[in-house]
Design an enzyme around this catalytic site. Structure first.
Site, PDB file in Angstrom:
ATOM      1  N   CYS A   1       2.959   8.389   1.431  1.00 53.64           N
ATOM      2  CA  CYS A   1       3.436   7.458   2.455  1.00 53.64           C
ATOM      3  C   CYS A   1       3.768   6.141   1.755  1.00 53.64           C
ATOM      4  O   CYS A   1       2.899   5.521   1.137  1.00 53.64           O
ATOM      5  CB  CYS A   1       2.358   7.262   3.518  1.00 53.64           C
ATOM      6  SG  CYS A   1       2.885   6.218   4.894  1.00 53.64           S
TER       7      CYS A   1
ATOM      8  N   CYS B   1      -0.637  -1.807  15.248  1.00 55.01           N
ATOM      9  CA  CYS B   1      -0.469  -1.624  13.811  1.00 55.01           C
ATOM     10  C   CYS B   1      -0.969  -2.822  13.024  1.00 55.01           C
ATOM     11  O   CYS B   1      -0.701  -3.972  13.394  1.00 55.01           O
ATOM     12  CB  CYS B   1       1.018  -1.365  13.507  1.00 55.01           C
ATOM     13  SG  CYS B   1       1.366  -1.086  11.766  1.00 55.01           S
TER      14      CYS B   1
ATOM     15  N   GLY C   1       5.822  -2.009   7.072  1.00 52.27           N
ATOM     16  CA  GLY C   1       7.176  -2.470   7.299  1.00 52.27           C
ATOM     17  C   GLY C   1       8.015  -1.512   8.120  1.00 52.27           C
ATOM     18  O   GLY C   1       7.648  -0.363   8.354  1.00 52.27           O
ATOM     19  N   GLU C   2       9.165  -2.013   8.555  1.00 59.95           N
ATOM     20  CA  GLU C   2      10.171  -1.226   9.265  1.00 59.95           C
ATOM     21  C   GLU C   2      11.263  -0.868   8.255  1.00 59.95           C
ATOM     22  O   GLU C   2      12.043  -1.727   7.842  1.00 59.95           O
ATOM     23  CB  GLU C   2      10.749  -2.040  10.426  1.00 59.95           C
ATOM     24  CG  GLU C   2      12.040  -1.507  11.029  1.00 59.95           C
ATOM     25  CD  GLU C   2      11.985  -0.064  11.494  1.00 59.95           C
ATOM     26  OE1 GLU C   2      12.705   0.761  10.892  1.00 59.95           O
ATOM     27  OE2 GLU C   2      11.245   0.232  12.448  1.00 59.95           O
TER      28      GLU C   2
ATOM     29  N   CYS D   1       5.374  -7.007   8.388  1.00 61.36           N
ATOM     30  CA  CYS D   1       6.381  -6.438   9.273  1.00 61.36           C
ATOM     31  C   CYS D   1       6.680  -7.431  10.390  1.00 61.36           C
ATOM     32  O   CYS D   1       5.766  -8.077  10.908  1.00 61.36           O
ATOM     33  CB  CYS D   1       5.889  -5.121   9.875  1.00 61.36           C
ATOM     34  SG  CYS D   1       7.128  -4.276  10.902  1.00 61.36           S
TER      35      CYS D   1
ATOM     36  N   CYS E   1      -1.957   1.774   8.408  1.00 60.79           N
ATOM     37  CA  CYS E   1      -0.973   0.967   7.680  1.00 60.79           C
ATOM     38  C   CYS E   1      -1.394  -0.493   7.586  1.00 60.79           C
ATOM     39  O   CYS E   1      -1.612  -1.145   8.602  1.00 60.79           O
ATOM     40  CB  CYS E   1       0.384   1.053   8.366  1.00 60.79           C
ATOM     41  SG  CYS E   1       1.119   2.679   8.310  1.00 60.79           S
TER      42      CYS E   1
ATOM     43  N   GLU F   1       0.813  -1.218   0.000  1.00 57.24           N
ATOM     44  CA  GLU F   1       0.000   0.000   0.000  1.00 57.24           C
ATOM     45  C   GLU F   1       0.846   1.267   0.000  1.00 57.24           C
ATOM     46  O   GLU F   1       1.953   1.283   0.539  1.00 57.24           O
ATOM     47  CB  GLU F   1      -0.877   0.047   1.263  1.00 57.24           C
ATOM     48  CG  GLU F   1      -1.809  -1.103   1.434  1.00 57.24           C
ATOM     49  CD  GLU F   1      -2.536  -1.050   2.773  1.00 57.24           C
ATOM     50  OE1 GLU F   1      -2.529   0.031   3.411  1.00 57.24           O
ATOM     51  OE2 GLU F   1      -3.098  -2.074   3.191  1.00 57.24           O
TER      52      GLU F   1
ATOM     53  N   SER G   1       9.094   6.513  15.631  1.00 59.21           N
ATOM     54  CA  SER G   1       7.801   6.031  16.133  1.00 59.21           C
ATOM     55  C   SER G   1       7.986   5.696  17.611  1.00 59.21           C
ATOM     56  O   SER G   1       8.321   4.566  17.969  1.00 59.21           O
ATOM     57  CB  SER G   1       7.368   4.794  15.342  1.00 59.21           C
ATOM     58  OG  SER G   1       7.061   5.129  14.013  1.00 59.21           O
ATOM     59  N   LEU G   2       7.767   6.684  18.451  1.00 55.52           N
ATOM     60  CA  LEU G   2       8.097   6.556  19.870  1.00 55.52           C
ATOM     61  C   LEU G   2       6.961   5.898  20.652  1.00 55.52           C
ATOM     62  O   LEU G   2       7.126   4.834  21.230  1.00 55.52           O
ATOM     63  CB  LEU G   2       8.422   7.930  20.445  1.00 55.52           C
ATOM     64  CG  LEU G   2       9.004   7.952  21.853  1.00 55.52           C
ATOM     65  CD1 LEU G   2      10.328   7.206  21.916  1.00 55.52           C
ATOM     66  CD2 LEU G   2       9.170   9.386  22.350  1.00 55.52           C
ATOM     67  N   HIS G   3       5.805   6.568  20.705  1.00 54.98           N
ATOM     68  CA  HIS G   3       4.567   6.018  21.247  1.00 54.98           C
ATOM     69  C   HIS G   3       4.617   5.642  22.724  1.00 54.98           C
ATOM     70  O   HIS G   3       3.696   5.011  23.243  1.00 54.98           O
ATOM     71  CB  HIS G   3       4.093   4.813  20.427  1.00 54.98           C
ATOM     72  CG  HIS G   3       4.133   5.042  18.955  1.00 54.98           C
ATOM     73  ND1 HIS G   3       3.601   6.173  18.371  1.00 54.98           N
ATOM     74  CD2 HIS G   3       4.672   4.298  17.949  1.00 54.98           C
ATOM     75  CE1 HIS G   3       3.793   6.113  17.051  1.00 54.98           C
ATOM     76  NE2 HIS G   3       4.450   4.999  16.789  1.00 54.98           N
TER      77      HIS G   3
ATOM     78  N   CYS H   1       4.516  -4.070  16.281  1.00 54.14           N
ATOM     79  CA  CYS H   1       3.946  -3.020  17.134  1.00 54.14           C
ATOM     80  C   CYS H   1       2.467  -3.327  17.358  1.00 54.14           C
ATOM     81  O   CYS H   1       1.735  -3.619  16.416  1.00 54.14           O
ATOM     82  CB  CYS H   1       4.130  -1.650  16.484  1.00 54.14           C
ATOM     83  SG  CYS H   1       5.860  -1.200  16.254  1.00 54.14           S
TER      84      CYS H   1
ATOM     85  N   ASN I   1      -5.955   5.322  15.197  1.00 56.91           N
ATOM     86  CA  ASN I   1      -6.820   5.045  14.047  1.00 56.91           C
ATOM     87  C   ASN I   1      -7.291   3.603  14.145  1.00 56.91           C
ATOM     88  O   ASN I   1      -6.485   2.679  14.082  1.00 56.91           O
ATOM     89  CB  ASN I   1      -6.011   5.270  12.754  1.00 56.91           C
ATOM     90  CG  ASN I   1      -6.900   5.403  11.529  1.00 56.91           C
ATOM     91  OD1 ASN I   1      -8.121   5.390  11.630  1.00 56.91           O
ATOM     92  ND2 ASN I   1      -6.275   5.528  10.378  1.00 56.91           N
TER      93      ASN I   1
END
Length: 359
Positions: free
Chosen positions: A112, A126, A166-167, A119, A340, A91, A221-223, A123, A297
């Protein structure tokens, strides 16, 4: 599977033409047709000899992916689902800078881009990792997303963010090969300052990019501002703790002028505690980093809940009152599966490529 020409650098394509006994300028003509004129087929390349076009068609694919589905419209966020040569899907999402008014075009478009099929980093919030990791994308498949998005939209992409499936840093070498194509004058010729790579926190690659000469931007991407919170939702934190991550970000600041961005998805009762906001503010201020706050989301198959708007604003205000540049980003594309991996997950589940994730 035939190799795609969109994965060739200028030198590699020149070497291929020399091997075939073609004059040197054929490589330049091919690159012009691929990246500037955005040819749909070898037949479109009218200034190439018919024999060369026929040979290319039997030995190579022109594009590494094909359009499978488009959601959204010209004046809103658009999601592209691309089918790869092996039948898998990936995507990309084209995001206007601001919602267009009365059907007018936005003045800036950000794409994006994905770097992997699935992945491995898992996470917890995700969709990309719900069905696990399949494979890395090749340079042709990464750069090809940009080319196809421009072809399908008829618009120039102004900014790229490697924040899709993905990372990116787990596919570092292929990613950097794609970036060479994207930024080169013979390719898409997009300035490196308009590229941002997002990572969940792969410390060695952060330092590797800090040593890279191009002025590519970095987002984290801390979160979660502490190990306690990050451990709940970011498996990468088991390997590289927040102390390791922030030390790498200090290394970045010592080697780069580009300011860091800290991405923070707000999840109710997980990381939206206002004490997290205060700790995050201290880190961001020391690093001179911008913070993007993103209300969660909804992803089908996951249990997480978005905090109330009041809570999100309170979290943001703590950052702002501490002197940190912070934005509360109302996501675009919520109605078109823009989180994602959602659209790809649905398509591959319907086709029986992967099993539906267990809730």
């Amino acid at each position: 599977m035939l190799p795609a020409l969109t994965g060739y650098s200028k030198n590699a394509l020149a070497a291929l033409m020399a091997e075939w006994g073609e004059p040197k300028f054929r490589a330049t003509q091919l690159l012009d047709w691929i990246w500037k004129k955005k040819a749909a087929s070898f037949e479109d390349m009218s200034n190439l000899p018919a024999a060369l076009r026929e040979k290319l068609a039997t030995t190579h694919r022109l594009h590494a992916l094909e359009s499978s589905q488009v959601q959204g419209s010209a004046d809103t966020t658009r999601k592209f689902l691309f089918k790869l040569g092996d039948g898998r899907y990936v995507e990309s999402v084209l995001i206007p800078a601001n919602p267009a008014l009365y059907g007018e075009r936005s003045d800036r478009r950000t794409l994006c881009v994905s770097s992997q099929v699935g992945c491995a980093y898992g996470c917890k919030f995700c969709a990309s990792g719900l069905a696990g990791f399949s494979r890395n994308l090749e340079p042709a498949e990464i750069a090809g997303q940009v080319l196809m998005a421009e072809r399908l939209s008829g618009e120039r992409v102004d900014n790229l963010v490697f924040m899709g499936m993905g990372e990116p840093f787990a596919n570092f070498d292929r990613l950097m090969a794609a970036i060479e194509i994207i930024t080169s004058e013979w390719g898409l010729h997009l300035g490196a300052r308009h590229l941002t790579i997002s990572t969940s926190g792969l410390v060695p690659q952060i330092k590797k990019l800090a040593d890279h000469p191009q002025q590519i931007r970095l987002a984290i991407s801390l979160h979660g501002a502490t190990d306690e919170v990050r451990d709940k939702i970011m498996p990468v934190n088991k390997k590289w703790k927040t102390a390791d991550l922030f030390e790498a970000l200090d290394y970045w600041n010592a080697h780069k002028k580009q300011h860091l961005t800290l991405e923070y998805i707000l999840i109710q009762d997980i990381n939206d505690d206002l004490e997290q906001a205060r700790i995050l503010a201290a880190h961001a201020k020391r690093l001179t980093a911008k913070v993007n706050l993103i209300p969660y989301n909804t992803v089908e198959g996951l249990e997480w809940v978005r905090p109330s708007e009041t809570r999100c604003k309170a979290f943001r205000d703590i950052l702002k009152n501490a002197g940190v540049s912070a934005t509360l980003r109302l996501e675009k594309g919520h109605d078109i599966d823009a989180a994602c991996g959602q659209l790809r997950l649905k398509q591959e589940t319907e086709e029986g490529i992967i099993e539906a994730p267990v809730k």
